[in-house]
Write an enzyme that holds these catalytic residues in place. Structure first.
Site, PDB file in Angstrom:
ATOM      1  N   GLU A 133       0.848  -1.210   0.013  1.00 34.84           N
ATOM      2  CA  GLU A 133       0.156  -0.008   0.105  1.00 34.84           C
ATOM      3  C   GLU A 133       0.765   1.199  -0.021  1.00 34.84           C
ATOM      4  O   GLU A 133       0.503   2.403  -0.742  1.00 34.84           O
ATOM      5  CB  GLU A 133      -1.031  -0.153   1.265  1.00 34.84           C
ATOM      6  CG  GLU A 133      -2.123  -0.931   1.010  1.00 34.84           C
ATOM      7  CD  GLU A 133      -1.740  -2.521   1.510  1.00 34.84           C
ATOM      8  OE1 GLU A 133      -2.663  -3.262   1.434  1.00 34.84           O
ATOM      9  OE2 GLU A 133      -0.624  -2.517   1.947  1.00 34.84           O
TER      10      GLU A 133
ATOM     11  N   HIS B 216     -10.086  -5.684   9.139  1.00 36.48           N
ATOM     12  CA  HIS B 216     -10.775  -5.663   7.739  1.00 36.48           C
ATOM     13  C   HIS B 216     -11.979  -5.144   7.936  1.00 36.48           C
ATOM     14  O   HIS B 216     -12.705  -5.163   7.089  1.00 36.48           O
ATOM     15  CB  HIS B 216     -10.674  -7.019   7.231  1.00 36.48           C
ATOM     16  CG  HIS B 216      -9.466  -7.586   6.782  1.00 36.48           C
ATOM     17  ND1 HIS B 216      -8.769  -8.348   7.694  1.00 36.48           N
ATOM     18  CD2 HIS B 216      -8.861  -7.857   5.630  1.00 36.48           C
ATOM     19  CE1 HIS B 216      -7.649  -8.708   7.160  1.00 36.48           C
ATOM     20  NE2 HIS B 216      -7.548  -8.314   5.900  1.00 36.48           N
TER      21      HIS B 216
END
Length: 326
Positions: A63, A132
């Protein structure tokens, strides 16, 4: 005559990306699994086949690298739209977002822009656990130089995505995983939805709910519950978190004199805290009751379905908050 077409939330995002890429060759898309697989939630499905590998690219699972690449591409004249697969992992993008993307215009005296969009899904409801399921939009709304939007309907997904891609500055585009399958009319011929402009999702006269994202539909359901008791609830969908539409919110409070701020994110130090503080500073005299916030408790999101159900904001909790201010 309306040219609206029924679409799911994820299809509206896909249509916005497709139309933006057709309109401007500088728009590119990259991220983890966005090309061949079409994205974890199928938002980018078909883009590779239509626009080719030069404009739609899969990346390594990094990321930090994805976001840094987007900053560089944007400052070099492209308009990247990148995906961070889960908002939880925007944590790895923070240096590029906070120290580079958000600061470039300021540090270069307005001579440099970063026209990038970072798409990322947030929220629970899928029993995906504490790594998540987080809603971290308040972190990013705190950073000068970043814009943060969170649409609740397919129409706003399309309109806000087109606006975000056209914006000369970095925009964090927050999508809710539980909304991807929600259907609604989308008119692609309309002008983009202005960033920073809320919509009144339901008119009312007794109390105002200020919310965004997945909790808009919950708030509308709570309003229906209260309507059975003769209570009239106005629901404002912020759509844009940074900047947020004070004028629309304040005008509503001037009519209802009571307000509940609702979001799925942890309540402490959240978006609701900022909105409540501004209301207290700017329109205190309009209030007939204290501002009430509804948000998640101060703990990680549980894995277990039963525990997550207790953890999450729902229509019953919102209705109870409305009864408190009434």
């Amino acid at each position: 005559m309306s040219s609206a077409v029924e679409m799911k939330y994820f299809q509206a995002a896909n249509a916005a990306l497709s139309d933006a890429m057709r309109a401007d060759n500088d728009v590119i898309v990259f991220g983890e699994d966005v090309a061949e697989a079409g994205g974890s939630f199928k938002v980018t499905r078909g883009l590779l086949e239509t626009f080719g590998a030069k404009r739609v690219r899969d990346t390594p699972i990094s990321e930090a690298t994805i976001t840094a690449m987007a900053v560089g591409a944007a400052m070099s004249g492209l308009k990247p739209v990148v995906e961070i697969m889960f908002m939880d992992f925007v944590t790895l993008s923070m240096d590029a977002l906070v120290n580079q993307a958000a600061k470039a215009r300021f540090m270069f005296g307005g001579r440099s822009h970063v026209p990038m969009v970072l798409r990322t899904p947030h929220g629970g409801g899928l029993n995906a656990g504490p790594q998540h399921s987080q809603c971290l939009e308040a972190w990013l709304a705190h950073v000068p130089g970043l814009k943060v939007v969170c649409p609740s309907t397919p129409a706003d997904v399309y309109g806000l995505m087109r606006a975000a891609i056209n914006d000369p500055d970095p925009v964090i585009f927050v999508e809710h995983k539980a909304l991807y399958g929600v259907k609604g009319p989308v008119d692609t011929s309309l002008s983009p939805v202005a960033i920073g402009k809320a919509r009144i999702a339901r008119e009312g006269s007794d109390v105002t709910i200020v919310t965004y994202g997945a909790t808009v539909s919950m708030s509308l359901f709570a309003a229906e519950m209260l309507a059975k008791d003769g209570r009239s609830v106005e629901v404002i969908d912020l759509r844009s978190i940074q900047p947020w539409d004070r004028e629309t919110v304040y005008a509503s409070i001037a009519r209802t004199h009571r307000v509940v701020v609702v979001h799925e994110a942890v309540q402490a130090f959240g978006v609701g805290a900022e909105i409540a503080a501004r209301i207290g500073e700017d329109v205190f005299d309009e209030l007939d009751a204290p501002v009430v916030r509804v948000g998640a408790p101060f703990m990680p999101v549980p894995f277990a379905k039963s525990l997550e159900a207790v953890y999450q904001v729902n229509a019953t909790r919102i209705a109870d908050a409305i009864r408190t201010v009434l």
